[in-house]
Motif scaffolding. Structure first.
Motif, PDB file in Angstrom:
ATOM      1  N   TYR A 185       3.418 -80.366 -14.289  1.00 55.32           N
ATOM      2  CA  TYR A 185       3.318 -78.975 -13.862  1.00 55.32           C
ATOM      3  C   TYR A 185       2.228 -78.784 -12.798  1.00 55.32           C
ATOM      4  O   TYR A 185       2.451 -78.154 -11.761  1.00 55.32           O
ATOM      5  CB  TYR A 185       3.008 -78.127 -15.105  1.00 55.32           C
ATOM      6  CG  TYR A 185       3.463 -76.698 -15.042  1.00 55.32           C
ATOM      7  CD1 TYR A 185       4.788 -76.365 -15.312  1.00 55.32           C
ATOM      8  CD2 TYR A 185       2.565 -75.680 -14.767  1.00 55.32           C
ATOM      9  CE1 TYR A 185       5.210 -75.043 -15.290  1.00 55.32           C
ATOM     10  CE2 TYR A 185       2.975 -74.366 -14.734  1.00 55.32           C
ATOM     11  CZ  TYR A 185       4.295 -74.047 -14.998  1.00 55.32           C
ATOM     12  OH  TYR A 185       4.707 -72.745 -14.968  1.00 55.32           O
ATOM     13  N   ASP A 186       1.050 -79.349 -13.061  1.00 53.73           N
ATOM     14  CA  ASP A 186      -0.073 -79.174 -12.142  1.00 53.73           C
ATOM     15  C   ASP A 186       0.181 -79.849 -10.798  1.00 53.73           C
ATOM     16  O   ASP A 186      -0.205 -79.328  -9.751  1.00 53.73           O
ATOM     17  CB  ASP A 186      -1.367 -79.705 -12.767  1.00 53.73           C
ATOM     18  CG  ASP A 186      -1.833 -78.845 -13.949  1.00 53.73           C
ATOM     19  OD1 ASP A 186      -1.491 -77.640 -13.978  1.00 53.73           O
ATOM     20  OD2 ASP A 186      -2.540 -79.387 -14.821  1.00 53.73           O
ATOM     21  N   THR A 211       4.211 -69.516 -11.720  1.00 54.25           N
ATOM     22  CA  THR A 211       3.847 -70.697 -12.498  1.00 54.25           C
ATOM     23  C   THR A 211       2.404 -70.647 -12.983  1.00 54.25           C
ATOM     24  O   THR A 211       1.854 -71.659 -13.437  1.00 54.25           O
ATOM     25  CB  THR A 211       4.062 -71.985 -11.676  1.00 54.25           C
ATOM     26  OG1 THR A 211       3.277 -71.915 -10.490  1.00 54.25           O
ATOM     27  CG2 THR A 211       5.530 -72.181 -11.339  1.00 54.25           C
ATOM     28  N   THR A 212       1.786 -69.498 -12.924  1.00 53.68           N
ATOM     29  CA  THR A 212       0.393 -69.357 -13.377  1.00 53.68           C
ATOM     30  C   THR A 212       0.321 -69.382 -14.878  1.00 53.68           C
ATOM     31  O   THR A 212       1.075 -68.867 -15.595  1.00 53.68           O
ATOM     32  CB  THR A 212      -0.229 -68.042 -12.841  1.00 53.68           C
ATOM     33  OG1 THR A 212      -0.117 -68.022 -11.429  1.00 53.68           O
ATOM     34  CG2 THR A 212      -1.661 -67.934 -13.223  1.00 53.68           C
ATOM     35  N   ARG A 265       2.519 -77.604  -8.848  1.00 54.39           N
ATOM     36  CA  ARG A 265       1.767 -76.445  -8.334  1.00 54.39           C
ATOM     37  C   ARG A 265       0.890 -76.856  -7.150  1.00 54.39           C
ATOM     38  O   ARG A 265       0.791 -76.127  -6.171  1.00 54.39           O
ATOM     39  CB  ARG A 265       0.905 -75.819  -9.434  1.00 54.39           C
ATOM     40  CG  ARG A 265       1.677 -74.950 -10.400  1.00 54.39           C
ATOM     41  CD  ARG A 265       0.764 -74.280 -11.447  1.00 54.39           C
ATOM     42  NE  ARG A 265      -0.413 -73.641 -10.901  1.00 54.39           N
ATOM     43  CZ  ARG A 265      -0.453 -72.464 -10.257  1.00 54.39           C
ATOM     44  NH1 ARG A 265       0.658 -71.792 -10.064  1.00 54.39           N
ATOM     45  NH2 ARG A 265      -1.581 -71.972  -9.815  1.00 54.39           N
ATOM     46  N   CYS A 299       6.050 -69.468  -1.415  1.00 47.57           N
ATOM     47  CA  CYS A 299       4.996 -70.248  -2.064  1.00 47.57           C
ATOM     48  C   CYS A 299       4.106 -69.349  -2.922  1.00 47.57           C
ATOM     49  O   CYS A 299       3.755 -69.725  -4.060  1.00 47.57           O
ATOM     50  CB  CYS A 299       4.151 -70.995  -1.028  1.00 47.57           C
ATOM     51  SG  CYS A 299       4.981 -72.404  -0.267  1.00 47.57           S
ATOM     52  N   ILE A 334      10.130 -78.916 -12.535  1.00 47.67           N
ATOM     53  CA  ILE A 334       8.767 -78.595 -12.989  1.00 47.67           C
ATOM     54  C   ILE A 334       8.651 -78.547 -14.506  1.00 47.67           C
ATOM     55  O   ILE A 334       7.650 -78.950 -15.078  1.00 47.67           O
ATOM     56  CB  ILE A 334       8.250 -77.283 -12.343  1.00 47.67           C
ATOM     57  CG1 ILE A 334       6.733 -77.143 -12.526  1.00 47.67           C
ATOM     58  CG2 ILE A 334       9.004 -76.071 -12.904  1.00 47.67           C
ATOM     59  CD1 ILE A 334       6.109 -76.013 -11.725  1.00 47.67           C
ATOM     60  N   LEU A 385       3.762 -69.775  -6.907  1.00 43.99           N
ATOM     61  CA  LEU A 385       2.462 -69.982  -7.528  1.00 43.99           C
ATOM     62  C   LEU A 385       2.179 -68.895  -8.561  1.00 43.99           C
ATOM     63  O   LEU A 385       1.665 -69.186  -9.660  1.00 43.99           O
ATOM     64  CB  LEU A 385       1.355 -70.050  -6.476  1.00 43.99           C
ATOM     65  CG  LEU A 385       1.340 -71.330  -5.626  1.00 43.99           C
ATOM     66  CD1 LEU A 385       0.355 -71.200  -4.479  1.00 43.99           C
ATOM     67  CD2 LEU A 385       1.040 -72.557  -6.493  1.00 43.99           C
TER      68      LEU A 385
END
Length: 180
Positions: free
Chosen positions: A108-109, A179-180, A112, A172, A103, A176
């Motif tokens: 990155y997006d 990785t915000t 995600r 998950c 990642i 998430l």
């Protein structure tokens, strides 16, 4: 070898066509094993050649004829033998985890989004498994069901499928949030 054993287990419920087995894999065996319809048909042919299953043709009107498979005594013995061998250790092989590992160097997006897709898929599967569990229990407690059920294997594998999807959902959400 495990696909063969999963097919043998599926045929303990009674004879079935390749199509029926593919549907069964999506509903019950999916708790612990996955296979495409093509893999199933290919393996059924090998198993028939090896004498582990018998096959008979059923003629149908307005549809192609279908082959119905059933366990043979040799197939039952192979299944029994399979329960005496220690299973191979489980290893994770997950393309999503490769993407997550990368990642920091990739999109990155997109990673995600892939995690969010896995979350949604796991939530969907978990709901399906929970409905199946409720149908199996039919209002009984788990302890009562296990004490009186004719077969507990399907319930135990379903319980593992539920735990697996619950952990996928937990991870998950964690990934998430991280990785915000």
């Amino acid at each position: 070898m495990a696909l063969q054993e999963a097919i043998l287990v599926s045929l303990t419920h009674g004879e079935a066509s390749g199509y029926d087995l593919a549907k069964s894999f999506d509903v019950t065996v999916a708790n612990y094993w996955s296979a495409t319809a093509q893999q199933l048909y290919k393996e059924l042919e090998r198993m028939a050649d090896a004498g582990l299953v018998s096959a008979r043709v059923v003629e149908q009107q307005r549809r192609p004829n279908k082959r119905i498979y059933a366990l043979t005594p040799a197939g039952r013995q192979a299944l029994r033998d399979a329960t005496t061998r220690p299973p191979k250790p489980t290893a994770i092989r997950d393309e999503l985890l490769v993407q997550v590992e990368a990642i920091d160097y990739g999109d990155y997006d997109a990673v995600r989004a892939a995690i969010a897709e896995r979350l949604a898929a796991s939530q969907l599967k978990l709901g399906h498994y929970q409905r199946r569990r409720a149908a199996l229990l039919a209002g009984q407690s788990e302890d009562d069901y296990l004490a009186t059920a004719g077969r507990i294997g399907p319930y135990l594998t379903l319980a593992r499928g539920i735990a697996f999807e619950e952990e996928n959902i937990r991870w998950c959400r964690f990934a998430l949030d991280a990785t915000t």
